[in-house]
Scaffold this motif. Structure first.
Motif, PDB file in Angstrom:
ATOM      1  N   VAL A  43       0.767  -1.261   0.010  1.00  0.00           N
ATOM      2  CA  VAL A  43       0.077   0.125  -0.035  1.00  0.00           C
ATOM      3  C   VAL A  43       0.918   1.219  -0.105  1.00  0.00           C
ATOM      4  CG1 VAL A  43      -1.840  -1.229   1.114  1.00  0.00           C
ATOM      5  CG2 VAL A  43      -0.173  -0.208   2.488  1.00  0.00           C
ATOM      6  N   THR A  44       0.303   2.260  -0.591  1.00  0.00           N
ATOM      7  CA  THR A  44       1.010   3.652  -0.658  1.00  0.00           C
ATOM      8  C   THR A  44       0.909   4.354   0.698  1.00  0.00           C
ATOM      9  OG1 THR A  44       1.091   3.670  -2.893  1.00  0.00           O
ATOM     10  CG2 THR A  44       1.643   5.704  -1.872  1.00  0.00           C
ATOM     11  N   VAL A  45       1.792   4.728   1.397  1.00  0.00           N
ATOM     12  CA  VAL A  45       1.414   5.760   2.600  1.00  0.00           C
ATOM     13  C   VAL A  45       2.118   6.962   2.436  1.00  0.00           C
ATOM     14  CG1 VAL A  45       1.134   3.644   4.190  1.00  0.00           C
ATOM     15  CG2 VAL A  45       3.383   4.720   3.779  1.00  0.00           C
ATOM     16  N   SER A  46       1.740   7.962   3.331  1.00  0.00           N
ATOM     17  CA  SER A  46       2.026   9.348   3.297  1.00  0.00           C
ATOM     18  C   SER A  46       1.741   9.996   4.459  1.00  0.00           C
ATOM     19  CB  SER A  46       1.466  10.094   2.071  1.00  0.00           C
ATOM     20  OG  SER A  46       2.035  11.532   2.056  1.00  0.00           O
ATOM     21  N   GLN A  47       2.647  10.758   5.073  1.00  0.00           N
ATOM     22  CA  GLN A  47       2.486  11.395   6.205  1.00  0.00           C
ATOM     23  C   GLN A  47       1.606  12.706   6.115  1.00  0.00           C
ATOM     24  OE1 GLN A  47       6.338  12.171   7.933  1.00  0.00           O
ATOM     25  NE2 GLN A  47       6.269  10.089   8.949  1.00  0.00           N
ATOM     26  N   PRO A  48       0.642  13.080   6.987  1.00  0.00           N
ATOM     27  CA  PRO A  48      -0.525  14.309   6.826  1.00  0.00           C
ATOM     28  C   PRO A  48       0.823  15.435   6.489  1.00  0.00           C
ATOM     29  CG  PRO A  48      -0.943  13.127   8.554  1.00  0.00           C
ATOM     30  CD  PRO A  48       0.286  12.429   8.104  1.00  0.00           C
ATOM     31  N   ALA A  49       0.205  16.228   5.321  1.00  0.00           N
ATOM     32  CA  ALA A  49       0.839  17.479   5.106  1.00  0.00           C
ATOM     33  C   ALA A  49       0.693  18.714   6.026  1.00  0.00           C
ATOM     34  CB  ALA A  49       0.946  17.957   3.612  1.00  0.00           C
ATOM     35  N   GLN A  50       1.283  19.688   6.339  1.00  0.00           N
ATOM     36  CA  GLN A  50       0.963  20.701   7.072  1.00  0.00           C
ATOM     37  C   GLN A  50       0.687  21.987   6.171  1.00  0.00           C
ATOM     38  OE1 GLN A  50       3.380  21.387  10.613  1.00  0.00           O
ATOM     39  NE2 GLN A  50       2.477  19.319  11.500  1.00  0.00           N
ATOM     40  N   THR A 345      -1.855  12.504  13.541  1.00  0.00           N
ATOM     41  CA  THR A 345      -0.640  13.191  14.085  1.00  0.00           C
ATOM     42  C   THR A 345       0.130  13.314  12.778  1.00  0.00           C
ATOM     43  OG1 THR A 345       0.680  11.245  14.675  1.00  0.00           O
ATOM     44  CG2 THR A 345      -0.820  12.402  16.334  1.00  0.00           C
ATOM     45  N   PRO A 346       1.222  14.471  12.776  1.00  0.00           N
ATOM     46  CA  PRO A 346       1.973  14.498  11.634  1.00  0.00           C
ATOM     47  C   PRO A 346       2.890  13.380  11.313  1.00  0.00           C
ATOM     48  CG  PRO A 346       2.083  16.518  12.910  1.00  0.00           C
ATOM     49  CD  PRO A 346       1.308  15.483  13.712  1.00  0.00           C
ATOM     50  N   ALA A 347       3.260  12.396  12.258  1.00  0.00           N
ATOM     51  CA  ALA A 347       4.088  11.431  12.193  1.00  0.00           C
ATOM     52  C   ALA A 347       3.129  10.105  11.759  1.00  0.00           C
ATOM     53  CB  ALA A 347       4.933  11.002  13.416  1.00  0.00           C
ATOM     54  N   ASP A 348       1.979  10.138  11.720  1.00  0.00           N
ATOM     55  CA  ASP A 348       1.359   8.995  11.285  1.00  0.00           C
ATOM     56  C   ASP A 348       1.381   8.485   9.738  1.00  0.00           C
ATOM     57  OD1 ASP A 348       0.159   8.319  13.666  1.00  0.00           O
ATOM     58  OD2 ASP A 348      -1.532   9.704  13.345  1.00  0.00           O
ATOM     59  N   ARG A 349       1.384   7.391   9.358  1.00  0.00           N
ATOM     60  CA  ARG A 349       1.823   6.864   7.910  1.00  0.00           C
ATOM     61  C   ARG A 349       0.279   6.485   7.461  1.00  0.00           C
ATOM     62  NH1 ARG A 349       6.051   2.386   7.677  1.00  0.00           N
ATOM     63  NH2 ARG A 349       4.874   1.582   9.531  1.00  0.00           N
ATOM     64  N   VAL A 350      -0.383   7.459   6.526  1.00  0.00           N
ATOM     65  CA  VAL A 350      -1.619   7.296   6.195  1.00  0.00           C
ATOM     66  C   VAL A 350      -1.715   6.724   4.975  1.00  0.00           C
ATOM     67  CG1 VAL A 350      -3.900   8.576   5.814  1.00  0.00           C
ATOM     68  CG2 VAL A 350      -2.473   9.374   7.555  1.00  0.00           C
ATOM     69  N   ILE A 351      -2.690   5.817   4.867  1.00  0.00           N
ATOM     70  CA  ILE A 351      -2.668   4.962   3.602  1.00  0.00           C
ATOM     71  C   ILE A 351      -3.268   5.908   2.551  1.00  0.00           C
ATOM     72  CG2 ILE A 351      -3.568   2.817   2.338  1.00  0.00           C
ATOM     73  CD1 ILE A 351      -3.348   1.305   4.904  1.00  0.00           C
ATOM     74  N   ILE A 352      -2.798   6.077   1.518  1.00  0.00           N
ATOM     75  CA  ILE A 352      -3.469   7.040   0.391  1.00  0.00           C
ATOM     76  C   ILE A 352      -3.763   6.432  -0.901  1.00  0.00           C
ATOM     77  CG2 ILE A 352      -2.459   9.189   1.178  1.00  0.00           C
ATOM     78  CD1 ILE A 352      -0.411   9.109  -0.903  1.00  0.00           C
ATOM     79  N   ASN A 353      -3.278   5.013  -0.825  1.00  0.00           N
ATOM     80  CA  ASN A 353      -3.528   4.026  -2.131  1.00  0.00           C
ATOM     81  C   ASN A 353      -3.294   2.707  -1.735  1.00  0.00           C
ATOM     82  OD1 ASN A 353      -4.005   3.471  -4.781  1.00  0.00           O
ATOM     83  ND2 ASN A 353      -2.140   3.992  -5.609  1.00  0.00           N
ATOM     84  N   GLY A 354      -4.245   1.936  -2.277  1.00  0.00           N
ATOM     85  CA  GLY A 354      -4.540   0.563  -2.074  1.00  0.00           C
ATOM     86  C   GLY A 354      -5.232   0.222  -0.938  1.00  0.00           C
ATOM     87  N   LEU A 355      -6.217   1.258  -0.468  1.00  0.00           N
ATOM     88  CA  LEU A 355      -7.323   0.876   0.414  1.00  0.00           C
ATOM     89  C   LEU A 355      -8.190  -0.293   0.266  1.00  0.00           C
ATOM     90  CD1 LEU A 355      -8.595   4.527   0.643  1.00  0.00           C
ATOM     91  CD2 LEU A 355      -7.148   3.369   2.388  1.00  0.00           C
ATOM     92  N   MET A 356      -8.283  -0.926  -1.068  1.00  0.00           N
ATOM     93  CA  MET A 356      -9.217  -2.126  -0.964  1.00  0.00           C
ATOM     94  C   MET A 356      -8.228  -3.181  -0.676  1.00  0.00           C
ATOM     95  SD  MET A 356     -12.161  -1.009  -2.034  1.00  0.00           S
ATOM     96  CE  MET A 356     -12.615  -2.648  -2.675  1.00  0.00           C
ATOM     97  N   ARG A 357      -6.978  -3.203  -0.436  1.00  0.00           N
ATOM     98  CA  ARG A 357      -6.107  -4.195  -0.099  1.00  0.00           C
ATOM     99  C   ARG A 357      -5.695  -4.406   1.599  1.00  0.00           C
ATOM    100  NH1 ARG A 357      -3.566  -2.481  -5.065  1.00  0.00           N
ATOM    101  NH2 ARG A 357      -1.887  -1.483  -3.782  1.00  0.00           N
ATOM    102  N   ALA A 358      -6.414  -3.169   2.212  1.00  0.00           N
ATOM    103  CA  ALA A 358      -5.882  -2.901   3.614  1.00  0.00           C
ATOM    104  C   ALA A 358      -6.836  -3.188   4.342  1.00  0.00           C
ATOM    105  CB  ALA A 358      -5.312  -1.462   3.646  1.00  0.00           C
ATOM    106  N   ARG A 359      -6.882  -3.928   5.545  1.00  0.00           N
ATOM    107  CA  ARG A 359      -7.808  -4.371   6.482  1.00  0.00           C
ATOM    108  C   ARG A 359      -7.318  -4.119   7.776  1.00  0.00           C
ATOM    109  NH1 ARG A 359      -8.763  -8.954   7.534  1.00  0.00           N
ATOM    110  NH2 ARG A 359      -7.011 -10.148   6.192  1.00  0.00           N
TER     111      ARG A 359
END
Length: 409
Positions: A43-50, A345-359
């Motif tokens: 899955v693709t992850v990204s940290q929240p932008a500020q 939080t700013p350090a969290d790795r949020v899933i932005i792509n591949g949500l259908m493969r994540a449970r």
């Protein structure tokens, strides 16, 4: 019978050879292979932008005139003329409709004549009273007659003025609802047209109960016990469907006294200058109310935010590469997505792509949004059976098998 038996024996005699060949082949391929292990889905992850964003509320509203008057016929008569162009601007006190005035002119003359007679008789009775030639009762009677006649004159003047229907203010008039020649009056064809005042103009919108409570809490934190539009100007931004952003700026002018039990909302109204007539009644408007100064807020892509019966949420990958569900509270929209008031939080790795493969609770292989290729999956190496390896000491008919026979391996 003898020759036929020999043919059958000759045709069946190679069967033992092929059976032995198949057994040798299966024996050579009987070595168990190592089964590949499936890697966790990537899955693709990204940290929240500020981003620096001002908190605001986005609502929908309807444009309405600041004043609207229905022109009605207050006296009965035939409509003589309509002195205006439909759908155009009119000035204050401009003549719009004329009802035949002759009957009311004659009523005024009758009332004036009755007043003149009553006044003359009252003056005569007063003179006689001075000479003790009449009673005080007669004087009082004609004084009353005079006053009643005077009132009838005023009523006749009012009725005569009602035959001329003028614009109550400067505005825009709609279409003519009754054509000249028709009988109009309080009982038939009462409404003739409508005049709207378009400068200034209003935009009405409704605030739901949750946002109303949030604004109230926001005001209390800043020491504002009660909102009063007359004491404090609150800016309201408006944009139409063919406009980018919110180019029109006005002020909050009215807030209803309570929440409607039918809709669960509070009605509000903003006032806008409208000299160029950009706004007109009935338009749908996008409304934005700023709530705070510009500040730092976390932003995640809109595609990363899901919604279910529990509310809005995002999926986060923790330190052990396990998917975790996080309930979030969304804020205003931003260029990079949607702001998040709470939940990440700013350090969290949020899933932005591949949500259908994540449970939630399952393992994943996180890939940073900035990387070009995901890491290679960890799978067990496949080993060639010994019988097919070069230099193998195994000897058998396998190497001389036909391609169709090799497919058995």
């Amino acid at each position: 019978m003898g020759p036929n038996r020999r043919l059958i024996f000759t045709w069946l005699s190679p069967a033992p050879f092929f059976g032995v060949l198949l057994a040798v082949t299966l024996a050579g391929c009987g070595k168990p292979r190592q089964v590949a292990q499936t890697a966790p889905p990537s899955v693709t992850v990204s940290q929240p932008a500020q981003e620096q964003i001002a908190d605001y509320l986005d609502l929908t509203g309807t444009v309405a005139p600041s004043r609207s008057v229905d022109l009605v016929a207050r006296v009965s008569g035939y409509l003589r003329s309509a002195s205006f162009d439909e759908g155009t601007s009119v000035e204050a006190d401009q003549l719009l409709f004329l009802i035949e005035p002759e009957p009311y002119e004659q009523q005024l003359r009758l009332a004036e004549a009755a007043l003149l007679r009553a006044q003359s008789e009252y003056d005569r009775q007063e003179q006689l009273m001075k000479d003790n030639a009449t009673s005080a009762a007669n004087v009082e009677k004609w004084r009353s007659e005079r006053d009643q006649a005077s009132a009838q004159v005023e009523i006749a003047k009012l009725n005569l003025s009602y035959t001329r229907i003028t614009a109550p203010f400067k505005g825009r008039i709609g279409r003519r609802l009754v054509d000249p020649g028709n009988l109009v009056g309080p009982s038939v064809n009462t409404k003739l047209a409508t005049v709207d005042r378009l400068d200034p103009i209003y935009v009405y919108f409704n605030l739901n109960e949750r946002d109303a409570l949030r604004i109230r809490q926001y005001m209390r934190e800043r020491g504002v016990p009660e909102f009063n539009p007359q004491q404090r100007k609150v800016p309201v931004l408006v944009g139409l469907q063919n406009q980018e952003g919110y180019p029109l700026t006005g002020n909050l002018e009215f807030v209803d006294s309570g929440v409607s039990t039918g809709s669960g909302t509070v009605q509000m109204r903003a006032q806008f200058e409208n000299k160029d007539r950009v706004l007109f009644p009935g338009l749908f408007a996008r409304v934005r109310i700023p709530l705070s100064e510009v500040g730092s807020m976390l932003v995640v892509p809109n595609s990363a935010i899901g919604n279910d019966q529990e509310g809005d949420y995002v999926l986060v990958v923790d330190a052990s590469d396990t998917v975790v569900r996080r309930t979030v509270v969304k804020g205003p929209l931003a260029r990079g997505g949607c702001t998040i008031r709470s939940g990440v939080t700013p350090a969290d790795r949020v899933i932005i792509n591949g949500l259908m493969r994540a449970r939630p609770g399952a393992k994943v292989t996180p890939v940073n949004a900035g990387s070009d290729h995901p890491p290679a999956p960890k799978t067990a190496a496949w080993s060639m059976p010994e019988v097919f390896q070069p230099g193998s000491s195994h000897r058998g008919p396998t190497c001389n098998l036909k391609p169709a026979t090799r497919n058995l391996c």
